[in-house]
Design an enzyme around this catalytic site. Structure first.
Site, short mmCIF file in Angstrom:
data_model
loop_
_atom_site.label_atom_id
_atom_site.label_comp_id
_atom_site.label_asym_id
_atom_site.label_seq_id
_atom_site.Cartn_x
_atom_site.Cartn_y
_atom_site.Cartn_z
N CYS A 3 0.83 -1.18 0.00
CA CYS A 3 0.00 0.00 0.00
C CYS A 3 0.88 1.25 0.00
O CYS A 3 1.88 1.33 0.69
CB CYS A 3 -0.94 0.09 1.20
SG CYS A 3 -2.06 -1.29 1.32
N ARG A 24 3.96 -0.38 -4.68
CA ARG A 24 3.66 -0.89 -3.34
C ARG A 24 2.32 -1.63 -3.27
O ARG A 24 1.96 -2.18 -2.23
CB ARG A 24 3.63 0.27 -2.33
CG ARG A 24 4.91 1.05 -2.27
CD ARG A 24 4.77 2.23 -1.34
NE ARG A 24 4.63 1.81 0.04
CZ ARG A 24 5.63 1.60 0.87
NH1 ARG A 24 6.87 1.80 0.47
NH2 ARG A 24 5.42 1.21 2.10
N TRP A 59 -2.63 -2.87 -1.62
CA TRP A 59 -2.27 -4.28 -1.73
C TRP A 59 -3.11 -4.97 -0.65
O TRP A 59 -2.89 -4.77 0.53
CB TRP A 59 -0.77 -4.49 -1.47
CG TRP A 59 -0.31 -5.88 -1.71
CD1 TRP A 59 0.06 -6.42 -2.91
CD2 TRP A 59 -0.16 -6.92 -0.74
NE1 TRP A 59 0.43 -7.74 -2.74
CE2 TRP A 59 0.30 -8.07 -1.43
CE3 TRP A 59 -0.37 -7.01 0.65
CZ2 TRP A 59 0.55 -9.28 -0.78
CZ3 TRP A 59 -0.12 -8.21 1.28
CH2 TRP A 59 0.34 -9.33 0.57
N ASN A 74 -1.86 2.07 5.59
CA ASN A 74 -0.94 1.05 5.08
C ASN A 74 -0.60 0.15 6.26
O ASN A 74 -0.12 0.65 7.28
CB ASN A 74 0.32 1.76 4.53
CG ASN A 74 1.46 0.79 4.25
OD1 ASN A 74 1.24 -0.39 4.03
ND2 ASN A 74 2.67 1.31 4.23
N GLY A 75 -0.86 -1.16 6.15
CA GLY A 75 -0.50 -2.07 7.23
C GLY A 75 -1.65 -2.97 7.63
O GLY A 75 -2.58 -3.19 6.85
N GLU A 133 17.79 -17.49 -7.30
CA GLU A 133 17.37 -16.14 -7.69
C GLU A 133 16.82 -16.15 -9.12
O GLU A 133 15.80 -15.50 -9.40
CB GLU A 133 18.57 -15.18 -7.55
CG GLU A 133 18.38 -13.78 -8.10
CD GLU A 133 17.23 -12.99 -7.46
OE1 GLU A 133 16.61 -13.46 -6.51
OE2 GLU A 133 16.94 -11.89 -7.96
N LYS A 145 13.04 -14.98 -10.09
CA LYS A 145 12.72 -13.95 -11.09
C LYS A 145 11.74 -14.50 -12.11
O LYS A 145 10.78 -13.85 -12.48
CB LYS A 145 13.99 -13.47 -11.83
CG LYS A 145 14.95 -12.63 -11.06
CD LYS A 145 14.49 -11.22 -10.77
CE LYS A 145 13.86 -11.12 -9.41
NZ LYS A 145 14.66 -10.70 -8.32
N GLU A 199 8.13 -15.17 -10.47
CA GLU A 199 7.34 -14.00 -10.06
C GLU A 199 6.88 -13.16 -11.25
O GLU A 199 5.88 -12.46 -11.17
CB GLU A 199 8.08 -13.15 -9.03
CG GLU A 199 9.25 -12.36 -9.54
CD GLU A 199 9.95 -11.55 -8.45
OE1 GLU A 199 9.27 -10.99 -7.58
OE2 GLU A 199 11.19 -11.48 -8.47
N HIS A 220 18.77 -36.78 -6.05
CA HIS A 220 18.10 -37.09 -4.78
C HIS A 220 16.60 -36.81 -4.87
O HIS A 220 15.94 -36.67 -3.85
CB HIS A 220 18.75 -36.31 -3.64
CG HIS A 220 20.20 -36.63 -3.49
ND1 HIS A 220 20.65 -37.82 -2.98
CD2 HIS A 220 21.29 -35.93 -3.84
CE1 HIS A 220 21.97 -37.83 -3.01
NE2 HIS A 220 22.38 -36.70 -3.52
N LYS A 239 6.12 -4.34 -3.85
CA LYS A 239 7.46 -4.13 -3.33
C LYS A 239 7.33 -3.63 -1.89
O LYS A 239 6.31 -3.09 -1.53
CB LYS A 239 8.16 -3.07 -4.19
CG LYS A 239 9.67 -3.20 -4.17
CD LYS A 239 10.29 -2.42 -5.27
CE LYS A 239 11.79 -2.53 -5.25
NZ LYS A 239 12.26 -3.85 -5.71
C1 F6R Z 1 11.96 -10.48 -5.56
C2 F6R Z 1 11.94 -9.43 -4.57
C3 F6R Z 1 11.59 -9.80 -3.18
C4 F6R Z 1 12.39 -8.94 -2.17
C5 F6R Z 1 11.92 -9.23 -0.74
C6 F6R Z 1 12.75 -8.50 0.29
O1 F6R Z 1 12.34 -9.99 -6.81
O2 F6R Z 1 12.16 -8.29 -4.86
O3 F6R Z 1 11.77 -11.15 -2.95
O4 F6R Z 1 13.74 -9.24 -2.32
O5 F6R Z 1 10.58 -8.85 -0.62
O6 F6R Z 1 12.72 -7.12 0.08
P1 F6R Z 1 13.77 -6.17 0.77
O7 F6R Z 1 15.11 -6.44 0.17
O8 F6R Z 1 13.29 -4.78 0.49
O9 F6R Z 1 13.77 -6.50 2.23
#
Ligand code: F6R
Length: 605
Positions: free
Chosen positions: A2, A27, A76, A100-101, A478, A482, A485, A501, A600
């Site tokens: 949010c 967000r 969100w 937000n929260g 990683e 990517k 997601e 395994h 994010k």
């Molecule tokens: C994936 C991604 C998330 C963040 C995670 C932690 O592409 O961006 O997995 O890495 O939410 O976020 P931060 O680094 O801001 O604590």
């Protein structure tokens, strides 16, 4: 999670708030809404879906807003599905707010309020706060006093901006957990979740601490503690510019951020280099450190696993890594001398902050790697090393990841030097290699066309395995993250040696396997694992060093990176994976900057 914007000033509040929300859409993007004054009437408009839907609705309704104040929100969803009636702002009587929260005790509060006759129109926890403030406002006739009474009753994580229909010249906001920042313009004020929302208007900000309340009127601002004591707060000059939060001609923020990596890695290195002596500047005091415990989430957690290899190999001390949400609820035992290293791009991830608070309560020193200065993590850490890579807006983290890998190299070198495991010659060689990184990243980026072709070829596969060994194992995870997601396809990262395994059973012609096999000490072993998957019919995409003919002959598609030492391989090898995930998602028609269900900066647990 949010994004919120509040504005008080003489400009058109609609433009400021909508523009601010567009910078905060990363967000959350389930729904959006505004409440803005027009001729002393507070007008609320909300829409399900992305901000563009709200903009269209405001345009269709042909609404004008004269101000002087307003609030806006991009959501969100936590409590209540994404829909217009659950969208913010929420109202009760003359009170209108954005939140937000999460309000953890909302059910209890709701029951009490319903008992008093309040009627609920949404399924959210946020509406409870609107009714509660209205209830206390009716009692005390003053918004600030009402909020002071409400704050002790709320449990959870929240940052909230409140407007009162009765007084267009007042905004009151408060927080506990998620960020809330007051931007100071020329006779105008911004209350935002992230400075990105108002950088075009001001670079001067006050970062509110938990359980503080701020009141803004045309005469000025005042910050209070929960108990009502007026506080004096530091004004921070933010160095980021409005231009940095633009796409600058790129189709997506993510693509721009991938392409920024040569520069961001250089920026990240610079403050730690003593260029005259060509040495690493001393970074921190290691004398009492006997072990390191890394905590982080998501991409930052994978960076942490890479860090574990470096701390143990270079530094020679034990290092553990934990997903922050697990660490904080399993009564972790931190032996004396353990340094907790938290990694977070945003510095606002609720679980990482929870882990840090737990570690501090147990007496461990906390060092963090973070991108956002003055974020909660930065403020709560004993020492912070900044990624220095500028704002990261794309929901999928890219440039923050590579900057973190660089910082982890520097920290491990600093530790190794303190422990006399790094002589001057090795230090010189390692630094030289790190300084060469920006130009090598440029070389990898120049192959983008091949990554795009590889992504095209991947479209027909339904599942993906990413394999790597040693420091390339976190890169495999990683790469899988990517891809899943952004493409919404199933992908897993595995240590290459683990295939037999269990996961080998997954291999069939619907499965593509991405093997990270640049030349390092385990190259031959990774090649054997590649042969095992190839023999079972998988399509193999390999990432290798230069023109590796042997690897090429074993793979269906070959992607090359420059020849670099083992610790640098991951920093280059992740770039083809970022770009393949990006191109695959684009060709599937997905919104890469705002993948479904994600946001994010995860400020709730
Ligand atoms: C994936 C991604 C998330 C963040 C995670 C932690 O592409 O961006 O997995 O890495 O939410 O976020 P931060 O680094 O801001 O604590």
């Amino acid at each position: 999670m949010c994004g919120i914007v509040g504005y008080l000033g003489s400009r058109d509040p609609k433009d400021i708030i909508i523009e601010g929300l567009s910078k905060l859409e990363y967000r959350g993007y389930d729904s959006a809404g505004v409440a803005i004054f027009n001729e002393n009437q507070l007008v609320r408009v909300r829409a399900e879906g992305k901000l563009s839907q709200l903009k269209q609705k405001i345009q269709d309704l042909n609404l004008t807003f004269t101000g002087p104040s307003g609030i806006g929100h991009t959501r969100w969803a936590t409590h209540g599905r994404p829909s217009e009636h659950n969208a913010h702002p929420h109202s009760s009587g003359p009170i209108m707010l954005v939140h937000n929260g999460i309000i953890e005790n909302y059910l209890e509060l709701k029951k009490e309020l319903m008992g008093k006759g309040y009627q609920f129109e949404s399924d959210t926890d946020s509406e409870v706060v609107a009714h509660l403030i209205n209830d206390r406002w009716k009692q005390y006739g003053n918004l600030l006093t009402a909020i002071k009474k409400v704050l002790p009753e709320l449990k959870g994580a929240f940052s909230i901006v409140v407007l009162n229909q009765e007084n267009p010249n007042e905004l009151v906001a408060f927080k506990d957990g998620p960020p809330l920042i007051l931007g100071l313009g020329q006779n105008e004020y911004f209350l935002v979740s992230d400075v990105a929302a108002s950088l075009a208007y001001t670079s001067r900000y006050i970062y509110l601490d938990d359980r503080e309340i701020v009141r803004v009127t045309p005469e000025g601002y005042a910050v209070f503690s929960e108990s009502g004591v007026r506080l004096s707060k530091t004004v921070t000059e933010v160095a980021w510019s409005a231009d940095q939060v633009e796409k600058r001609g790129f189709r997506h923020y993510m693509l721009k951020e991938i392409y920024e990596q040569a520069r961001s890695v250089a920026h990240c290195l610079e403050p730690f280099l003593d260029r005259e002596q060509f040495r690493l500047k001393p970074m921190m005091e290691w004398s009492s450190v006997e072990g390191v415990h890394i905590v982080a989430c998501g991409t930052s957690f994978y960076a942490g696993i890479y860090g574990q290899y470096l701390m143990e190999i270079l530094g020679g001390i034990p290092c553990r890594v934990d997903v922050a949400s697990e660490f904080r609820y399993r009564d972790p035992v931190l032996s004396p001398g353990t340094l907790v290293l938290a990694i977070s791009q945003s510095g606002e991830t609720a679980d990482t902050l929870g882990a840090v608070r737990l570690a501090k309560a147990q007496g461990s020193p906390v060092v963090s790697i973070c991108n956002v200065k003055q974020s909660s993590l930065d403020r709560e850490s004993d020492v912070t090393f900044y990624m220095n890579c500028g704002p990261e807006i794309g929901v999928a983290s890219t440039k923050a990841f590579t900057a973190t890998l660089v910082l982890l190299n520097l920290l491990a070198m600093d530790l190794a030097r303190y422990r006399k495991r790094l002589n001057a010659d090795l230090e010189f060689q390692m630094l030289r290699r790190l300084l060469e990184l920006p130009s090598q990243i440029e070389v990898v980026l120049a192959y983008d066309k091949y990554f795009q072709d590889a992504a095209d070829a991947l479209k027909r596969y339904r599942g993906f395995l990413f394999l790597g060994r040693h420091v390339l194992y976190p890169i495999a995870m990683e790469g899988a993250l990517k891809l899943k997601e952004l493409s919404y396809l199933h992908a897993e990262g595995y240590p290459a040696g683990e295939m037999k395994h269990g996961p080998l059973a997954l291999i069939d012609e619907q499965m593509a396997v991405v093997v990270l096999a640049p030349q390092d000490d385990l190259y031959e072993k990774t090649l054997s694992n590649l042969q095992e998957v190839k023999a079972r019919g998988a399509k193999v995409i390999a990432v290798g060093t230069l023109e590796d003919e042997q690897l090429k002959s074993l793979s269906d598609r070959y992607l090359s990176i420059p020849k670099v030492p083992w610790n640098i391989n991951p920093i280059l090898a992740v770039i083809p994976l970022q770009l393949m995930a990006y191109h695959l998602a684009c060709s599937l028609g997905h919104d890469v900057d705002q993948p479904r269900n994600l946001a994010k900066s995860v400020t709730v647990e």
